[in-house]
Design a protein around this motif. Structure first.
Motif, short mmCIF file in Angstrom:
data_model
loop_
_atom_site.label_atom_id
_atom_site.label_comp_id
_atom_site.label_asym_id
_atom_site.label_seq_id
_atom_site.Cartn_x
_atom_site.Cartn_y
_atom_site.Cartn_z
N PHE A 68 8.07 8.99 9.09
CA PHE A 68 7.69 10.15 9.91
C PHE A 68 6.39 9.95 10.69
N GLY A 69 6.06 8.68 10.95
CA GLY A 69 4.92 8.39 11.82
C GLY A 69 3.57 8.61 11.19
N ALA A 70 3.51 8.66 9.85
CA ALA A 70 2.24 8.97 9.19
C ALA A 70 1.59 7.77 8.53
N TYR A 71 2.40 6.79 8.14
CA TYR A 71 1.93 5.78 7.20
C TYR A 71 1.26 4.59 7.85
N THR A 72 -0.02 4.73 8.14
CA THR A 72 -0.81 3.54 8.43
C THR A 72 -0.95 2.78 7.11
N ALA A 73 -1.43 1.56 7.16
CA ALA A 73 -1.47 0.73 5.95
C ALA A 73 -2.36 1.32 4.86
N ASP A 74 -3.33 2.15 5.25
CA ASP A 74 -4.24 2.73 4.26
C ASP A 74 -3.90 4.19 3.93
N PHE A 75 -2.76 4.68 4.41
CA PHE A 75 -2.36 6.06 4.15
C PHE A 75 -1.80 6.19 2.73
N THR A 76 -2.17 7.26 2.05
CA THR A 76 -1.61 7.55 0.73
C THR A 76 -0.97 8.93 0.76
N PHE A 77 0.13 9.10 0.03
CA PHE A 77 0.93 10.33 0.12
C PHE A 77 0.90 11.08 -1.20
N THR A 309 9.48 -1.80 1.12
CA THR A 309 8.69 -0.58 1.04
C THR A 309 7.58 -0.74 0.00
N ARG A 310 6.58 0.13 0.12
CA ARG A 310 5.47 0.15 -0.84
C ARG A 310 5.33 1.55 -1.41
N ASN A 311 4.84 1.66 -2.63
CA ASN A 311 4.46 2.95 -3.14
C ASN A 311 3.13 3.34 -2.50
N THR A 312 2.99 4.60 -2.14
CA THR A 312 1.82 5.01 -1.37
C THR A 312 0.82 5.80 -2.21
N ASP A 313 0.68 5.41 -3.46
CA ASP A 313 -0.35 6.02 -4.30
C ASP A 313 -1.73 5.49 -3.97
N ILE A 314 -1.78 4.26 -3.43
CA ILE A 314 -3.04 3.65 -3.02
C ILE A 314 -2.84 3.01 -1.65
N PRO A 315 -3.93 2.74 -0.91
CA PRO A 315 -3.80 1.99 0.34
C PRO A 315 -3.15 0.63 0.06
N TYR A 316 -2.41 0.12 1.04
CA TYR A 316 -1.70 -1.14 0.83
C TYR A 316 -2.65 -2.27 0.51
N SER A 317 -2.34 -2.98 -0.57
CA SER A 317 -3.13 -4.14 -0.98
C SER A 317 -2.24 -5.01 -1.86
N GLU A 318 -2.80 -6.11 -2.34
CA GLU A 318 -2.03 -6.99 -3.22
C GLU A 318 -1.71 -6.31 -4.55
N ASP A 319 -2.36 -5.20 -4.84
CA ASP A 319 -2.09 -4.46 -6.08
C ASP A 319 -1.03 -3.38 -5.91
N SER A 320 -0.54 -3.20 -4.69
CA SER A 320 0.44 -2.15 -4.44
C SER A 320 1.78 -2.46 -5.12
N PHE A 321 2.43 -1.41 -5.60
CA PHE A 321 3.79 -1.53 -6.13
C PHE A 321 4.74 -1.62 -4.95
N ARG A 347 1.99 -1.81 8.75
CA ARG A 347 0.97 -1.35 9.70
C ARG A 347 1.22 0.07 10.19
N TYR A 348 2.51 0.41 10.40
CA TYR A 348 2.83 1.69 11.03
C TYR A 348 3.70 2.59 10.17
N THR A 349 4.16 2.10 9.05
CA THR A 349 5.05 2.87 8.18
C THR A 349 5.01 2.25 6.79
N ASP A 350 5.51 2.99 5.82
CA ASP A 350 5.53 2.47 4.45
C ASP A 350 6.75 1.60 4.20
N HIS A 351 7.47 1.23 5.26
CA HIS A 351 8.63 0.35 5.15
C HIS A 351 8.46 -0.83 6.09
#
Length: 363
Positions: A68-77, A309-321, A347-351
């Motif tokens: 939905f156009g929200a998920y920059t790499a550092d976005f958390t939901f 896809t990544r889980n968005t509990d934290i900003p994207y990093s090597e520790d991301s699920f 960069r632009y989405t969580d997928h």
């Protein structure tokens, strides 16, 4: 003194009554405005594509959930354990949607299946993402386009400091080949009170004529995620597979893509997150045993496995699920020559996008 206590007692009671009226009014609003989108809806095909599909010709397809156009790499939901409930700004939405559009076009595709495309949602600042994508594609040639409303929801008053609001989101299919018709199917969702907490879900399938008189039937889907149990997830897949099987038995070519909200390969959780004990309803192993005869998931990746896809509990990093939820399922009269989840680093989405090259066998 007793008089003062009586006055304070009345004030507290009044505040409680007001709070109950507000909560009761909101609950009534949610109940009264609830409605499922109708099943078996004929969708409007827009665009100028004229060419039929051809046998023996290699085509490129892309499946891409744009978040939905929200998920920059550092976005958390907030629904994933993060903090944010909507895109940070209208400008951020525009940047993300334009970014995913250009990423998809960079693969020189003939067919693109987008999921989670918002049209008038609080969370995406009421940007019509469908029209942004269509405009970007129209600048590159003739395309046919079909939009299927996936879900609409009442105004969600949570989080209280910045409510998620109302959502209107759907599936967008772009094709360089002529789409003659498209149908929306409503998937089974939770029943009883739980249905008010579950988003509507659908798939749509579009018909593309093939030069040999048959059809290429393209399914675009986004299955339920939050609060889904295995039986509900399987019932959604079983319904989808029944329509796919029906088209295959007619002699048609069938291609299905989207966000399946299952561990698509069945082992990507362990591959990407060794030793992790994390467990989410949206990434249960894909039930391979219910895939109909004559169909197969396309998981013979050309390069190394890449999460979709990544889980968005934290900003994207090597520790991301991370996990693979997205992919293609095709009938055996389609030959797949290449498939790869492409690492766009969220960069632009969580997928990440999934790219497939295929050709229709002559029969």
């Amino acid at each position: 003194m007793s008089s003062q206590k009586f006055v304070w007692w009345k004030i507290i009671l009044l505040l409680l009554i007001v709070a109950l009226l507000i909560v009761g009014g909101y609950v009534a609003y949610v109940f009264l405005t609830y409605s499922r989108i109708e099943d078996k809806v004929d969708l409007t095909v827009e665009g100028n594509a004229q060419e039929p599909a051809k046998t023996g010709k290699e085509y490129t397809a892309v499946s891409y959930n744009i978040g939905f156009g929200a998920y920059t790499a550092d976005f958390t939901f907030f629904m994933d354990g993060g903090k944010e409930s909507r895109a940070r700004s209208r400008e951020s939405v525009l940047e993300c949607v334009n970014g995913t559009s250009q990423a998809a076009l960079s693969f020189e595709p003939d067919l693109v299946l987008f999921q989670e495309v918002d049209t008038d949602s609080t969370r995406s600042w009421h940007v019509d993402e469908k029209e942004i994508i269509r405009s970007a594609f129209d600048q590159t040639g003739d395309w046919d386009s079909v939009f299927a409303p996936n879900y609409h929801s009442a105004y969600l008053m949570y989080p209280l400091n910045k409510p998620h609001g109302k959502s209107n989101s759907g599936l967008l299919t772009q094709s360089r080949m002529n789409i003659t018709s498209s149908l929306r199917r409503s998937l089974p969702i939770a029943t009883g009170f739980k249905k008010f907490l579950d988003l509507d879900r659908c798939y749509n399938y579009s018909r593309i004529p093939v030069e040999n008189g048959r059809e290429l039937v393209v399914f675009n889907t986004h299955l339920s995620a939050y609060g889904t149990d295995a039986s509900q997830g399987n019932s959604q897949l079983q319904m989808l597979f029944e329509d796919m099987r029906s088209e295959y038995e007619k002699g048609n070519y069938v291609l299905c893509a989207g966000d399946f909200n299952h561990d698509f390969t069945g082992d990507s959780i362990e591959s990407f997150n060794p030793g992790s004990e994390e467990s989410f309803s949206w990434c249960a192993p894909f039930p391979d045993e219910i895939i109909p005869e004559g169909f197969a998931k396309v998981t013979d990746y050309a390069e190394e496995m890449v999460p979709s896809t990544r889980n968005t509990d934290i900003p994207y990093s090597e520790d991301s699920f991370v996990v693979i939820l997205d992919g293609f399922i095709v009938s055996d009269n389609i030959e797949c020559t290449y498939v790869q989840n492409v690492d766009e680093k969220f960069r632009y989405t969580d997928h990440n996008p999934v790219v497939l090259k295929f050709l229709l066998k002559d029969h």
